[in-house]
Motif scaffolding. Sequence first.
Motif, PDB file in Angstrom:
ATOM      1  N   ARG A  69       0.814  -1.214   0.000  1.00 45.10           N
ATOM      2  CA  ARG A  69       0.000   0.000   0.000  1.00 45.10           C
ATOM      3  C   ARG A  69       0.847   1.263   0.000  1.00 45.10           C
ATOM      4  NH1 ARG A  69      -3.139  -2.470   4.651  1.00 45.10           N
ATOM      5  NH2 ARG A  69      -4.492  -3.931   3.611  1.00 45.10           N
ATOM      6  N   ILE A  70       2.010   1.208   0.656  1.00 43.55           N
ATOM      7  CA  ILE A  70       2.867   2.382   0.758  1.00 43.55           C
ATOM      8  C   ILE A  70       4.246   1.995   0.251  1.00 43.55           C
ATOM      9  CG2 ILE A  70       3.954   4.028   2.323  1.00 43.55           C
ATOM     10  CD1 ILE A  70       1.644   3.634   4.217  1.00 43.55           C
ATOM     11  N   GLY A  71       4.793   2.762  -0.679  1.00 45.99           N
ATOM     12  CA  GLY A  71       6.160   2.526  -1.136  1.00 45.99           C
ATOM     13  C   GLY A  71       6.310   1.221  -1.886  1.00 45.99           C
ATOM     14  N   THR A  72       7.559   0.865  -2.132  1.00 41.84           N
ATOM     15  CA  THR A  72       7.826  -0.358  -2.874  1.00 41.84           C
ATOM     16  C   THR A  72       8.569  -1.392  -2.056  1.00 41.84           C
ATOM     17  OG1 THR A  72       9.882   0.576  -3.713  1.00 41.84           O
ATOM     18  CG2 THR A  72       7.907   0.887  -5.060  1.00 41.84           C
ATOM     19  N   GLY A  73       9.029  -1.032  -0.864  1.00 39.05           N
ATOM     20  CA  GLY A  73       9.804  -1.959  -0.049  1.00 39.05           C
ATOM     21  C   GLY A  73       8.920  -2.997   0.612  1.00 39.05           C
ATOM     22  N   THR A  74       9.551  -3.999   1.191  1.00 45.47           N
ATOM     23  CA  THR A  74       8.799  -5.071   1.838  1.00 45.47           C
ATOM     24  C   THR A  74       8.459  -4.752   3.281  1.00 45.47           C
ATOM     25  OG1 THR A  74      10.813  -6.197   2.498  1.00 45.47           O
ATOM     26  CG2 THR A  74       9.863  -6.798   0.370  1.00 45.47           C
ATOM     27  N   GLY A  75       9.198  -3.868   3.906  1.00 40.79           N
ATOM     28  CA  GLY A  75       8.918  -3.529   5.290  1.00 40.79           C
ATOM     29  C   GLY A  75       9.489  -4.521   6.278  1.00 40.79           C
ATOM     30  N   ARG A  76      10.388  -5.394   5.834  1.00 42.20           N
ATOM     31  CA  ARG A  76      10.965  -6.417   6.707  1.00 42.20           C
ATOM     32  C   ARG A  76      11.780  -5.800   7.837  1.00 42.20           C
ATOM     33  NH1 ARG A  76      12.112 -11.754   6.982  1.00 42.20           N
ATOM     34  NH2 ARG A  76      14.214 -12.367   7.620  1.00 42.20           N
ATOM     35  N   ARG A  77      12.600  -4.812   7.528  1.00 45.02           N
ATOM     36  CA  ARG A  77      13.421  -4.158   8.551  1.00 45.02           C
ATOM     37  C   ARG A  77      12.534  -3.441   9.567  1.00 45.02           C
ATOM     38  NH1 ARG A  77      17.518  -0.684   5.860  1.00 45.02           N
ATOM     39  NH2 ARG A  77      18.240  -2.721   5.197  1.00 45.02           N
ATOM     40  N   GLY A  78      11.489  -2.790   9.094  1.00 42.70           N
ATOM     41  CA  GLY A  78      10.560  -2.125  10.000  1.00 42.70           C
ATOM     42  C   GLY A  78       9.837  -3.111  10.898  1.00 42.70           C
ATOM     43  N   ALA A  79       9.532  -4.290  10.365  1.00 42.15           N
ATOM     44  CA  ALA A  79       8.872  -5.316  11.171  1.00 42.15           C
ATOM     45  C   ALA A  79       9.779  -5.785  12.295  1.00 42.15           C
ATOM     46  CB  ALA A  79       8.473  -6.488  10.283  1.00 42.15           C
ATOM     47  N   ILE A  80      11.058  -5.945  12.009  1.00 43.61           N
ATOM     48  CA  ILE A  80      12.002  -6.381  13.041  1.00 43.61           C
ATOM     49  C   ILE A  80      12.174  -5.294  14.093  1.00 43.61           C
ATOM     50  CG2 ILE A  80      14.418  -7.002  13.445  1.00 43.61           C
ATOM     51  CD1 ILE A  80      14.329  -8.402  10.693  1.00 43.61           C
ATOM     52  N   VAL A  81      12.231  -4.046  13.661  1.00 46.13           N
ATOM     53  CA  VAL A  81      12.343  -2.929  14.610  1.00 46.13           C
ATOM     54  C   VAL A  81      11.099  -2.860  15.496  1.00 46.13           C
ATOM     55  CG1 VAL A  81      12.427  -0.410  14.778  1.00 46.13           C
ATOM     56  CG2 VAL A  81      13.937  -1.598  13.201  1.00 46.13           C
ATOM     57  N   ALA A  82       9.922  -3.065  14.913  1.00 48.18           N
ATOM     58  CA  ALA A  82       8.687  -3.040  15.696  1.00 48.18           C
ATOM     59  C   ALA A  82       8.658  -4.180  16.715  1.00 48.18           C
ATOM     60  CB  ALA A  82       7.476  -3.123  14.776  1.00 48.18           C
ATOM     61  N   LEU A  83       9.123  -5.354  16.320  1.00 45.82           N
ATOM     62  CA  LEU A  83       9.200  -6.477  17.258  1.00 45.82           C
ATOM     63  C   LEU A  83      10.133  -6.159  18.425  1.00 45.82           C
ATOM     64  CD1 LEU A  83       9.323  -9.540  14.849  1.00 45.82           C
ATOM     65  CD2 LEU A  83       7.636  -9.139  16.631  1.00 45.82           C
ATOM     66  N   ALA A  84      11.298  -5.605  18.121  1.00 43.11           N
ATOM     67  CA  ALA A  84      12.267  -5.285  19.171  1.00 43.11           C
ATOM     68  C   ALA A  84      11.744  -4.180  20.093  1.00 43.11           C
ATOM     69  CB  ALA A  84      13.593  -4.874  18.548  1.00 43.11           C
ATOM     70  N   ALA A  85      11.133  -3.158  19.518  1.00 41.46           N
ATOM     71  CA  ALA A  85      10.597  -2.056  20.335  1.00 41.46           C
ATOM     72  C   ALA A  85       9.452  -2.545  21.209  1.00 41.46           C
ATOM     73  CB  ALA A  85      10.141  -0.917  19.432  1.00 41.46           C
ATOM     74  N   GLY A  86       8.600  -3.393  20.668  1.00 43.45           N
ATOM     75  CA  GLY A  86       7.496  -3.946  21.454  1.00 43.45           C
ATOM     76  C   GLY A  86       7.985  -4.823  22.594  1.00 43.45           C
ATOM     77  N   LEU A  87       9.017  -5.620  22.328  1.00 48.05           N
ATOM     78  CA  LEU A  87       9.578  -6.465  23.369  1.00 48.05           C
ATOM     79  C   LEU A  87      10.212  -5.619  24.478  1.00 48.05           C
ATOM     80  CD1 LEU A  87      10.323  -9.303  24.406  1.00 48.05           C
ATOM     81  CD2 LEU A  87      12.436  -9.096  23.103  1.00 48.05           C
ATOM     82  N   ALA A  88      10.963  -4.609  24.090  1.00 45.33           N
ATOM     83  CA  ALA A  88      11.587  -3.734  25.088  1.00 45.33           C
ATOM     84  C   ALA A  88      10.525  -3.010  25.917  1.00 45.33           C
ATOM     85  CB  ALA A  88      12.503  -2.736  24.403  1.00 45.33           C
ATOM     86  N   CYS A  89       9.483  -2.536  25.266  1.00 50.37           N
ATOM     87  CA  CYS A  89       8.400  -1.846  25.971  1.00 50.37           C
ATOM     88  C   CYS A  89       7.725  -2.780  26.969  1.00 50.37           C
ATOM     89  CB  CYS A  89       7.388  -1.318  24.952  1.00 50.37           C
ATOM     90  SG  CYS A  89       5.948  -0.538  25.678  1.00 50.37           S
ATOM     91  N   THR A  90       7.468  -4.006  26.562  1.00 52.91           N
ATOM     92  CA  THR A  90       6.813  -4.963  27.438  1.00 52.91           C
ATOM     93  C   THR A  90       7.695  -5.330  28.627  1.00 52.91           C
ATOM     94  OG1 THR A  90       5.631  -5.854  25.531  1.00 52.91           O
ATOM     95  CG2 THR A  90       5.678  -7.216  27.505  1.00 52.91           C
TER      96      THR A  90
END
Length: 138
Positions: A69-90
């Motif tokens: 829907r947005i851009g042409t990238g796969t968003g894989r790096r962003g997904a890993i960053v979101a996982l790490a940030a969510g884990l740290a927050c929890t």
Amino acid sequence: MFVRHLPATAAAALLGVLGLATPAAAHVLAQPVDAYALTTGRLWSVVAALLGLAGVVIGGLALARSAGRIGTGTGRRGAIVALAAGLACTVIGALVVAAAEGGPGTGYGIVGGYIDLVVGPIAMVLGGLALARSRRTA
């Protein structure tokens, strides 16, 4: 090369946070102060909430990118960053809640800790969905 070392780095960080830093963090977070002061518990809660909120935003963007829907990238790096940030927050939220010796309004940051326990898993779910979707499309 970074992706190959990610599981070992994550395991070492988790061991450091849960195994080695927990007694020190509990001691620092459990000091009573005035009700309206910015205490260490409240500060950790706010930092974790901002980290979790960033994880939710990045996870949502990564999910939208992996769907094309947005851009042409796969968003894989962003997904890993979101996982790490969510884990740290929890993890930080759980430490704040575990170290709190009083209820809301006592300065221990327990309300923010509970907010972190909600926002962090949301970021992890969004990151996980984006990662799964990027693996399917790759």
